[in-house]
Design a protein around this motif. Structure first.
Motif, PDB file in Angstrom:
ATOM      1  N   THR A 126       1.035   9.806  -9.698  1.00 56.85           N
ATOM      2  CA  THR A 126       2.255  10.425  -9.196  1.00 56.85           C
ATOM      3  C   THR A 126       2.933  11.153 -10.370  1.00 56.85           C
ATOM      4  O   THR A 126       2.659  10.843 -11.537  1.00 56.85           O
ATOM      5  CB  THR A 126       3.231   9.371  -8.652  1.00 56.85           C
ATOM      6  N   ARG A 188       5.317   0.784  -8.259  1.00 60.29           N
ATOM      7  CA  ARG A 188       5.278   0.615  -6.802  1.00 60.29           C
ATOM      8  C   ARG A 188       4.910   1.932  -6.121  1.00 60.29           C
ATOM      9  O   ARG A 188       4.044   1.970  -5.234  1.00 60.29           O
ATOM     10  CB  ARG A 188       6.628   0.122  -6.270  1.00 60.29           C
ATOM     11  N   ARG A 189       5.581   3.010  -6.502  1.00 57.18           N
ATOM     12  CA  ARG A 189       5.288   4.313  -5.891  1.00 57.18           C
ATOM     13  C   ARG A 189       3.857   4.750  -6.202  1.00 57.18           C
ATOM     14  O   ARG A 189       3.200   5.388  -5.381  1.00 57.18           O
ATOM     15  CB  ARG A 189       6.298   5.351  -6.359  1.00 57.18           C
ATOM     16  N   GLN A 190       3.385   4.403  -7.413  1.00 60.07           N
ATOM     17  CA  GLN A 190       2.021   4.749  -7.775  1.00 60.07           C
ATOM     18  C   GLN A 190       1.016   3.996  -6.907  1.00 60.07           C
ATOM     19  O   GLN A 190       0.033   4.576  -6.425  1.00 60.07           O
ATOM     20  CB  GLN A 190       1.784   4.426  -9.252  1.00 60.07           C
ATOM     21  N   LEU A 191       1.247   2.722  -6.677  1.00 56.34           N
ATOM     22  CA  LEU A 191       0.346   1.939  -5.841  1.00 56.34           C
ATOM     23  C   LEU A 191       0.375   2.424  -4.393  1.00 56.34           C
ATOM     24  O   LEU A 191      -0.665   2.481  -3.722  1.00 56.34           O
ATOM     25  CB  LEU A 191       0.719   0.457  -5.914  1.00 56.34           C
ATOM     26  N   GLU A 192       1.556   2.780  -3.911  1.00 55.14           N
ATOM     27  CA  GLU A 192       1.653   3.333  -2.554  1.00 55.14           C
ATOM     28  C   GLU A 192       0.852   4.622  -2.437  1.00 55.14           C
ATOM     29  O   GLU A 192       0.184   4.869  -1.417  1.00 55.14           O
ATOM     30  CB  GLU A 192       3.125   3.588  -2.210  1.00 55.14           C
ATOM     31  N   HIS A 193       0.912   5.442  -3.489  1.00 47.27           N
ATOM     32  CA  HIS A 193       0.147   6.692  -3.489  1.00 47.27           C
ATOM     33  C   HIS A 193      -1.355   6.417  -3.489  1.00 47.27           C
ATOM     34  O   HIS A 193      -2.123   7.097  -2.794  1.00 47.27           O
ATOM     35  CB  HIS A 193       0.534   7.527  -4.713  1.00 47.27           C
ATOM     36  N   LEU A 195      -2.862   3.924  -2.157  1.00 44.57           N
ATOM     37  CA  LEU A 195      -3.244   3.512  -0.807  1.00 44.57           C
ATOM     38  C   LEU A 195      -3.414   4.728   0.102  1.00 44.57           C
ATOM     39  O   LEU A 195      -4.330   4.769   0.934  1.00 44.57           O
ATOM     40  CB  LEU A 195      -2.195   2.567  -0.232  1.00 44.57           C
ATOM     41  N   GLU A 196      -2.544   5.717  -0.061  1.00 41.22           N
ATOM     42  CA  GLU A 196      -2.651   6.930   0.754  1.00 41.22           C
ATOM     43  C   GLU A 196      -3.926   7.702   0.422  1.00 41.22           C
ATOM     44  O   GLU A 196      -4.673   8.102   1.319  1.00 41.22           O
ATOM     45  CB  GLU A 196      -1.429   7.825   0.525  1.00 41.22           C
ATOM     46  N   GLU A 276      -3.015  -3.419  -1.926  1.00 34.57           N
ATOM     47  CA  GLU A 276      -1.915  -3.858  -1.057  1.00 34.57           C
ATOM     48  C   GLU A 276      -1.306  -5.169  -1.568  1.00 34.57           C
ATOM     49  O   GLU A 276      -0.082  -5.336  -1.576  1.00 34.57           O
ATOM     50  CB  GLU A 276      -2.416  -4.029   0.378  1.00 34.57           C
ATOM     51  N   LEU A 279       0.708  -4.448  -4.633  1.00 31.29           N
ATOM     52  CA  LEU A 279       1.978  -3.827  -4.251  1.00 31.29           C
ATOM     53  C   LEU A 279       2.971  -4.881  -3.804  1.00 31.29           C
ATOM     54  O   LEU A 279       4.162  -4.842  -4.145  1.00 31.29           O
ATOM     55  CB  LEU A 279       1.741  -2.811  -3.137  1.00 31.29           C
ATOM     56  N   THR A 282       4.559  -6.601  -6.765  1.00 34.39           N
ATOM     57  CA  THR A 282       5.287  -5.764  -7.740  1.00 34.39           C
ATOM     58  C   THR A 282       6.779  -5.735  -7.461  1.00 34.39           C
ATOM     59  O   THR A 282       7.184  -5.608  -6.313  1.00 34.39           O
ATOM     60  CB  THR A 282       4.750  -4.310  -7.689  1.00 34.39           C
TER      61      THR A 282
END
Length: 282
Positions: A126, A188-193, A195-196, A276, A279, A282
């Motif tokens: 990100t 957190r935002r990096q892990l969400e990215h 997953l996408e 997941e 995340l 975290t």
């Protein structure tokens, strides 16, 4: 910067840079057109929506002007397209030479194999993570260098929009998903990215658990890019003195190592479940 720190090794596919003279020439043209229009720096900056300090940096060649800067300058100074004409050169100058080289290769590639053992790969980062990573560099980078690095990394992500889509295989060490570069919210935002991206049909994202006893990736980063004509180029920190290679025999060694790492890592499905869980912690 080291390739391990920014995963953007030099691939030696283009001639030496002549960036500084082009940037200086562009700045000089901006100044000449401004002076011909009888505008002071402060008034010119206000008219195009930029600060006086940035305008002065552009005019002396210390800052690469963005496309909208040149568009507005051309309009305000009635330059008749002469300043807009520099936009392509400035876009090339904006990114470090080794990044432009890597982007050229990525744009040609039909398949990419990428193993990262220290940081999350640049194509997966990100903007916030990229910025935090650049800010860890020592000696410390200037603000302009950090911004330039983040922009360059973002420019490479057009690879995800290509059609037909290339096959992208990423393997990340578990530790790269746990180290809170930039803080917990950035992670957190990096892990969400991740997953996408990991759910894209042309992407295989795998995690190498730290507890794995057998590990073929102890020699460090591996990157292999394969092209439509059957040729390829690869690089590893622990092979061939870190130099890019294209000889089929050398590439076979890198692909063998990568294949073993991929077999030892969690499957893509298991890896998404692992991310997941990370995340959630975290």
């Amino acid at each position: 910067m080291s390739s391990e720190g920014v995963d953007e090794p030099g691939w030696d596919v283009s001639p030496e840079d002549e960036i500084a003279p082009v940037v200086e020439s562009t700045g000089r043209q901006v100044r000449l057109w401004r002076e011909a229009a009888g505008m002071r720096v402060v008034d010119f900056g206000r008219a195009i929506g930029y600060g006086e300090d940035l305008v002065r940096k552009v005019e002396r060649g210390a800052r690469i002007p963005r496309a909208d800067f040149l568009d507005r300058a051309d309009e305000v100074l009635n330059a008749g397209g002469h300043l807009r004409a520099f936009k392509e050169d400035m876009e090339k100058a904006r990114y470090p030479k080794k990044v432009r080289e890597l982007k050229m290769l990525e744009e040609r590639a039909v398949e990419l194999l990428m193993y990262g053992n220290h940081n999350i790969h640049g194509l997966l980062q990100t903007p916030e993570y990229s910025q935090a990573l650049f800010e860890t560099q020592q000696p410390a980078l200037s603000r302009d260098e950090v911004e330039r690095g983040v922009a360059a990394r973002a420019a490479r992500k057009t690879i995800f929009d290509r059609s037909p889509a290339p096959a992208l295989s990423f393997i990340q060490e578990e530790v790269t998903l746990c180290r809170p570069i930039g803080g917990r919210m950035v992670l957190r935002r990096q892990l969400e990215h991740l997953l996408e991206v990991g759910k894209l049909r042309n992407v295989s994202l795998q995690v190498m658990p730290t507890e794995r006893e057998d590990h073929a990736g102890m020699h460090g980063l591996i990157q292999v890019l394969k092209f439509g004509d059957g040729t390829a180029v690869g690089r590893s920190d622990g092979a061939f003195n870190g130099r890019p290679v294209s000889d089929p025999k050398d590439l076979r060694i890198l692909e063998l190592r990568y294949g073993m790492i991929r077999a030892q890592a969690l499957t893509p499905r298991e890896s998404l479940a692992f991310i997941e869980r990370a995340l959630g912690e975290t």
